[in-house]
Design a protein around this motif. Structure first.
Motif, short mmCIF file in Angstrom:
data_model
loop_
_atom_site.label_atom_id
_atom_site.label_comp_id
_atom_site.label_asym_id
_atom_site.label_seq_id
_atom_site.Cartn_x
_atom_site.Cartn_y
_atom_site.Cartn_z
N TYR A 43 0.88 -1.17 0.00
CA TYR A 43 0.00 0.00 0.00
C TYR A 43 0.92 1.22 0.00
O TYR A 43 1.47 1.58 1.02
CB TYR A 43 -0.85 0.08 1.28
CG TYR A 43 -1.92 -0.96 1.47
CD1 TYR A 43 -1.99 -2.10 0.70
CD2 TYR A 43 -2.89 -0.78 2.46
CE1 TYR A 43 -2.99 -3.04 0.91
CE2 TYR A 43 -3.88 -1.71 2.67
CZ TYR A 43 -3.92 -2.85 1.90
OH TYR A 43 -4.90 -3.77 2.13
N THR A 50 0.02 4.37 -1.45
CA THR A 50 -0.73 5.64 -1.41
C THR A 50 -2.03 5.42 -0.65
O THR A 50 -2.76 4.46 -0.92
CB THR A 50 -1.13 6.05 -2.85
OG1 THR A 50 0.00 5.84 -3.68
CG2 THR A 50 -1.56 7.49 -2.93
N GLN A 85 -8.95 7.05 3.46
CA GLN A 85 -7.85 6.87 4.43
C GLN A 85 -7.17 8.21 4.72
O GLN A 85 -6.85 8.52 5.86
CB GLN A 85 -6.85 5.85 3.89
CG GLN A 85 -7.41 4.43 3.87
CD GLN A 85 -6.65 3.47 3.00
OE1 GLN A 85 -5.61 3.81 2.41
NE2 GLN A 85 -7.15 2.24 2.87
N GLY A 87 -14.43 -1.42 -1.14
CA GLY A 87 -13.67 -1.11 -2.34
C GLY A 87 -13.00 0.25 -2.26
O GLY A 87 -12.14 0.58 -3.06
N THR A 88 -13.39 1.05 -1.25
CA THR A 88 -12.79 2.37 -1.11
C THR A 88 -11.60 2.36 -0.15
O THR A 88 -10.94 3.37 0.04
CB THR A 88 -13.81 3.37 -0.54
OG1 THR A 88 -14.31 2.83 0.69
CG2 THR A 88 -14.96 3.60 -1.49
N GLY A 89 -11.34 1.22 0.45
CA GLY A 89 -10.28 1.13 1.46
C GLY A 89 -10.78 1.55 2.84
O GLY A 89 -10.01 1.94 3.71
N THR A 124 -11.93 -0.21 5.30
CA THR A 124 -11.54 -1.04 6.45
C THR A 124 -10.22 -0.55 7.03
O THR A 124 -10.10 -0.35 8.24
CB THR A 124 -11.42 -2.52 6.03
OG1 THR A 124 -12.55 -2.85 5.23
CG2 THR A 124 -11.36 -3.43 7.23
N ASP A 163 -14.86 -8.83 -0.37
CA ASP A 163 -13.79 -8.27 -1.18
C ASP A 163 -13.27 -9.35 -2.12
O ASP A 163 -12.44 -10.16 -1.77
CB ASP A 163 -12.67 -7.75 -0.27
CG ASP A 163 -11.55 -7.16 -1.09
OD1 ASP A 163 -11.83 -6.67 -2.20
OD2 ASP A 163 -10.41 -7.19 -0.61
P1 AMP Z 1 -12.14 -2.19 1.60
O1 AMP Z 1 -12.84 -1.03 0.94
O2 AMP Z 1 -11.73 -1.88 2.98
O3 AMP Z 1 -12.91 -3.47 1.48
O4 AMP Z 1 -10.77 -2.42 0.77
C1 AMP Z 1 -10.76 -2.82 -0.54
C2 AMP Z 1 -9.43 -3.43 -0.96
O5 AMP Z 1 -8.44 -2.42 -1.12
C3 AMP Z 1 -8.85 -4.44 0.03
O6 AMP Z 1 -8.41 -5.57 -0.70
C4 AMP Z 1 -7.66 -3.73 0.64
O7 AMP Z 1 -6.65 -4.67 0.97
C5 AMP Z 1 -7.22 -2.81 -0.47
N1 AMP Z 1 -6.60 -1.55 0.01
C6 AMP Z 1 -7.04 -0.78 1.03
N2 AMP Z 1 -6.28 0.33 1.14
C7 AMP Z 1 -5.35 0.28 0.17
C8 AMP Z 1 -4.26 1.14 -0.22
N3 AMP Z 1 -4.03 2.28 0.39
N4 AMP Z 1 -3.51 0.74 -1.28
C9 AMP Z 1 -3.77 -0.42 -1.92
N5 AMP Z 1 -4.76 -1.28 -1.60
C10 AMP Z 1 -5.55 -0.94 -0.56
#
Ligand code: AMP
Length: 418
Positions: free
Chosen positions: A21, A23, A28, A48-50, A52, A309
């Motif tokens: 990760y 960026t 976040q 999908g927006t990160g 979590t 996911d």
């Molecule tokens: P979420 O929206 O929390 O379900 O996250 C979606 C996907 O994005 C998950 O597979 C995370 O592992 C990935 N992810 C979250 N933050 C980042 C980041 N900053 N850079 C790359 N991948 C990420």
């Protein structure tokens, strides 16, 4: 931007580096510094927006820095999720992010035996992920105390209300200490969610991350008008014509999922399914088999699949349109993640025109219709158009507690008068 300016401690920075990760995502970037400062949060964000990591990273950091030891049967942070699958997924993320931290995370949900969960809680848990019903059960049986609780996260709050968890949530909230940090995530903001937020949050930072258009832009979407009774036949025909890649298929009901699975298996197609009637281990196994490419097709209902996911899926098929237009966005969002392009095909029968119109209004685009030459419908799907005035009397939802329909898209004159 990198993660460096967000104020995360070294072990978390190292973990993020190992995970690749580099960026922070938009949510976040905004949420992490605010949560670290102790602020409450009201965030509109979908899977999908990160999201979590947006709550997990600062949460884990705060707990680590405070360093207090969790007492037996106690919990320091609680993440409530609507489904078992999402609970497992959030737990996995927490465990991944806290690899270098001295914290224990655990998940409890229904559909599996309660005893091992009671045993695990005896040691105390720093971060507990839970579905509301099972958590309430555990609380009533004195397996969990909340006096050490500092942070409450509500993940997919709208879906928890949609699933009828309002009463359980109320009971849980009244058992929690008033002095705590509360982070509320919801894909949609109905009047009920706002009401809940008002009662729970103190001067929250509001963040609105709407991935809708970007997620949708990268997905080629179209519909095939077809008579309802010929959907399965069309599905099988498309399957033989197009040699689909790994495909996630959504159907409206558990029965429809089972029937389609049966039809596929009868043709020797490697497929599995997830829906609410299947026991939890079977659901998790189906998901793993699909993720590991052991089966090429996973058929699911919305409730079971929400929030999962599943990365970079090339194709989503809507065997039925969802009742709730927002679910369409959730469904197809899976195929256009992380900049990858995808395809979403919906089989639409005449009786689904209301759902179609609601979806088109929500995503602000008319879906292209491509009829299949062998399946021209006898019952034409009426033409739709965007917008229109509000429905004066929206259809009464079946269950009074379910806000779907009231809070979602209100549509009026969808049909061309022609
Ligand atoms: P979420 O929206 O929390 O379900 O996250 C979606 C996907 O994005 C998950 O597979 C995370 O592992 C990935 N992810 C979250 N933050 C980042 C980041 N900053 N850079 C790359 N991948 C990420």
């Amino acid at each position: 931007m990198t993660f460096a300016p967000l104020g995360l401690i070294d072990p978390l920075q190292r973990t993020l580096e190992e995970l690749g990760y580099s960026t922070p995502t938009a949510i976040q970037e905004q949420a992490i510094p605010a949560i670290l400062k102790g602020r409450d949060l009201l965030a509109s964000a979908q899977t999908g927006t990160g999201k979590t990591a947006a709550f997990a990273l600062p949460l884990l950091q705060t707990l680590t820095q405070q360093g207090s030891v969790v007492a037996s049967n106690s919990v320091r942070a609680l993440v409530l999720t609507p489904t078992r699958e999402l609970a497992e997924q959030v737990l996995q993320s927490l465990q991944r992010y806290s690899e270098q931290l001295p914290l224990r995370s655990y998940a409890v949900y229904g559909g599996v035996s309660i005893n091992p969960q009671m045993m695990a809680l005896r040691k105390g848990v720093d971060v507990l992920v839970a579905t509301p019903g099972r958590l309430l059960d555990l609380y009533r049986q004195n397996a969990i105390k909340f006096n050490q609780l500092q942070v409450l996260v509500l993940d997919e709050a709208d879906r928890m209300l949609d699933l009828g968890f309002a009463d359980e949530l109320d009971q849980l909230f009244s058992a929690l200490p008033r002095k705590r940090q509360t982070l509320l995530f919801s894909a949609t903001f109905s009047a009920l969610i706002r009401q809940m937020a008002d009662g729970l949050l103190r001067d929250p930072l509001t963040i609105d991350i709407s991935p809708r258009n970007s997620a949708i832009d990268s997905v080629e979407q179209w519909i095939i008008p077809v008579d309802k009774k010929r959907k399965t036949e069309l599905f099988m025909q498309l399957l033989s014509e197009r040699q689909w890649p790994q495909t996630l298929v959504f159907a409206k009901t558990r029965k429809a999922v089972d029937q389609l699975l049966e039809a596929l298996q009868a043709q020797g197609v490697q497929a599995d399914c997830i829906h609410g009637d299947r026991p939890q281990p079977a659901r998790l196994r189906a998901l793993t088999r699909f993720k590991d490419n052991e089966v090429s097709m996973l058929i699911a209902t919305d409730v079971a699949a929400r929030g999962l996911d599943i990365a970079q899926l090339p194709l989503v098929i809507n065997f039925d349109l969802p009742i709730n237009a927002e679910d369409y966005v959730h469904r197809i969002g899976r195929s256009g993640r992380a900049g990858a392009s995808g395809e979403a095909i919906s089989l639409v029968s005449a009786d689904e025109v209301r759902q179609l119109a609601a979806i088109e209004t929500l995503i602000q685009q008319l879906l292209q219709r491509r009829e299949h030459s062998d399946f021209k419908p006898e019952h034409r799907v009426p033409e739709t158009r965007l917008g229109g005035q509000l429905v004066k009397k929206p259809k009464k939802p079946k269950k009074p507690k379910v806000p779907g329909g009231k809070n979602k898209v209100h549509l009026g004159n969808w049909f061309d008068e022609s």
